[in-house]
Design an enzyme around this catalytic site. Structure first.
Site, short mmCIF file in Angstrom:
data_model
loop_
_atom_site.label_atom_id
_atom_site.label_comp_id
_atom_site.label_asym_id
_atom_site.label_seq_id
_atom_site.Cartn_x
_atom_site.Cartn_y
_atom_site.Cartn_z
N LYS A 1 -7.11 4.73 -7.03
CA LYS A 1 -6.78 5.41 -8.06
C LYS A 1 -7.60 5.37 -9.27
O LYS A 1 -7.38 4.10 -9.62
CB LYS A 1 -5.21 5.51 -8.22
N ARG B 1 -2.44 -18.09 0.56
CA ARG B 1 -1.92 -18.74 -0.68
C ARG B 1 -1.17 -20.16 -0.52
O ARG B 1 -1.46 -21.19 -1.37
CB ARG B 1 -0.75 -17.85 -1.37
N GLY C 1 -5.56 -7.26 -4.88
CA GLY C 1 -5.14 -6.38 -3.91
C GLY C 1 -5.86 -6.31 -2.54
O GLY C 1 -5.75 -7.40 -1.99
N GLY D 1 -2.33 -8.57 -8.65
CA GLY D 1 -2.15 -8.01 -10.05
C GLY D 1 -2.48 -9.06 -11.26
O GLY D 1 -3.17 -8.28 -12.13
#
Ligand code: 3PG
Ligand code: MG
Length: 403
Positions: free
Chosen positions: A200, A38, A357, A380
């Protein structure tokens, strides 16, 4: 067509104080930055502002300090890595992001110099999107530049409220992120394949539903595929899966049928008694998963099937690893697919965009991080974009361009 936002090309910064919202929320271990991506991707924006004679005031959040000063979340350890990323140029530091201390440090800047403000989240006004806090920040600058795409899903003061108080533009990284996502998503070459992995279904429900209406093919791997397999009545043994999500998973399968989105689910799997490197693995057809085994990766037939879909696709949107990639050999399918993606991208057959992620980490493992068309720095924010949601940081820049 997406409304446009201003960029560095549209603003005159010479001698001006530019408040630059960055995302310096990078992984740090024992005081050292473990992944500087980043910071490195932010550097060209700082360098361009410096070259144009701006006084550059970098601001960021770091961690989640809950609205009060906490040395654990100080941005001080980031001064060195930031200086390194911009070719060794000195970076001044203000121990508070607003008030007298910040004003003093900013007043001392000459054109072409850079300062870093302490963590924005040391003040509760940041996360509350407080107009007063935004005003206190605005007093430090003449122009606002937002280069924090990876924080654009947060309606926080330095991202939302501040953009209304000053002339506002996107930095180079923000511009690159939005251009890549627009190319892959708003105006894509078809067919579009979405490749979704991760643990998930529950965390990616909105994303799956939105993608089904938007893409031509949807391939699902990772532990979340187990929940869909369970919904199809398959035996998944001791695999990680969400039993309480089977009804929802069934709805997703139905929706794909109704929207004629071609679903690619695992047809074979790599199984082992447990998630541990060096455990005895077996490749089985998806109808033959033993009751005492765990699915830890998709199998070679599924990899080949995804490979064929990739050859057919012109655009790929990727989020999430396809197996338990942190534990070899369960990185095999993710790496094989990543290599295929890189090959097709390099030969000009595929526009490939990945993010969110663990995805970048999986691409590093595969050794192809720099070989896709674009890899987002966002976690996110990338996921919320894939869910079709409006990102407050992006909306603020659009609104500023219309003023
Ligand atoms: C991120 O790392 O995803 C962004 O910097 C946002 O951080 P947050 O999830 O703490 O708001
Ligand atoms: Mg986060």
């Amino acid at each position: 067509m997406m409304a446009r936002f201003k960029t560095l090309d549209d603003i005159e910064v010479h001698g001006k104080r530019v408040l630059l919202r960055a995302d310096l929320n990078v992984p740090v271990k024992d005081g050292a930055v473990t992944d500087a991506t980043r910071i490195e991707r932010l550097a060209p924006t700082i360098e361009a502002l410096v070259a144009n004679g701006a006084k550059v005031i970098v601001m960021s959040h770091f961690g989640r300090p809950k609205g009060r000063p906490d040395p654990v979340f100080s941005l001080r350890p980031l001064i060195g890595p930031l200086e390194k990323a911009i070719g060794g140029q000195k970076v001044a530091f203000a121990a508070d992001c607003i008030g007298e201390e910040a004003k003093r440090v900013v007043a001392a800047l000459h054109p072409g110099q850079v300062a870093l403000l302490e963590n924005l989240r040391f003040h509760p006004g940041e996360e509350a999107n407080s107009p007063e806090f935004a005003q206190a920040l605005a007093e430090l600058g003449d122009i606002y530049v937002d280069d924090a795409f990876s924080a654009a899903h947060r309606a926080h003061a330095s991202i939302a409220a501040l953009a209304q108080l000053l002339p506002a533009a996107a930095g180079k990284l923000m511009e690159a992120e939005l251009d890549a996502l627009t190319a892959a998503f708003e105006t894509p070459k078809r067919p579009v394949l979405a490749l979704i992995g991760g643990a998930k279904v529950s965390t990616k429900l909105d994303l799956l539903k939105f993608l089904i209406g938007k893409v031509d093919m949807l391939a699902i791997g990772g532990a979340m595929a187990n929940t869909l397999l369970l919904a199809e009545g398959k035996e998944v043994g001791r695999s990680l899966c969400e039993h309480d999500m089977t009804e929802t998973a069934r709805q997703i399968l139905e929706l794909a049928g109704a929207r004629s989105c071609r679903l690619i689910l695992p047809e074979d799997a790599v199984v082992a008694p447990e998630l541990a490197s060096g455990s005895v693995t077996r490749e089985v057809a998806i109808d033959g998963v033993p009751q005492d085994a765990m699915i830890l990766d998709i199998g070679p037939k599924t990899v080949a099937h995804i490979g064929a879909a990739l050859e057919e696709a012109r655009t790929l949107v990727w989020n999430g690893p396809l197996g338990a990639f942190e534990t070899p050999p369960f990185d095999r399918a993710t790496t094989a697919v990543a290599k295929k993606v890189s090959e097709l991208t390099r030969s000009g057959n595929l526009l490939s965009v990945a993010g969110g992620g663990d995805t970048a980490a999986a691409l590093v493992t595969a050794g192809v991080l720099d070989q896709l068309s674009y890899v987002s720095t966002a976690g996110g924010a990338y996921l919320e974009w894939l869910e079709g949601r409006e990102l407050p940081g992006v909306a603020a820049l659009m609104a500023a361009a219309d003023r």
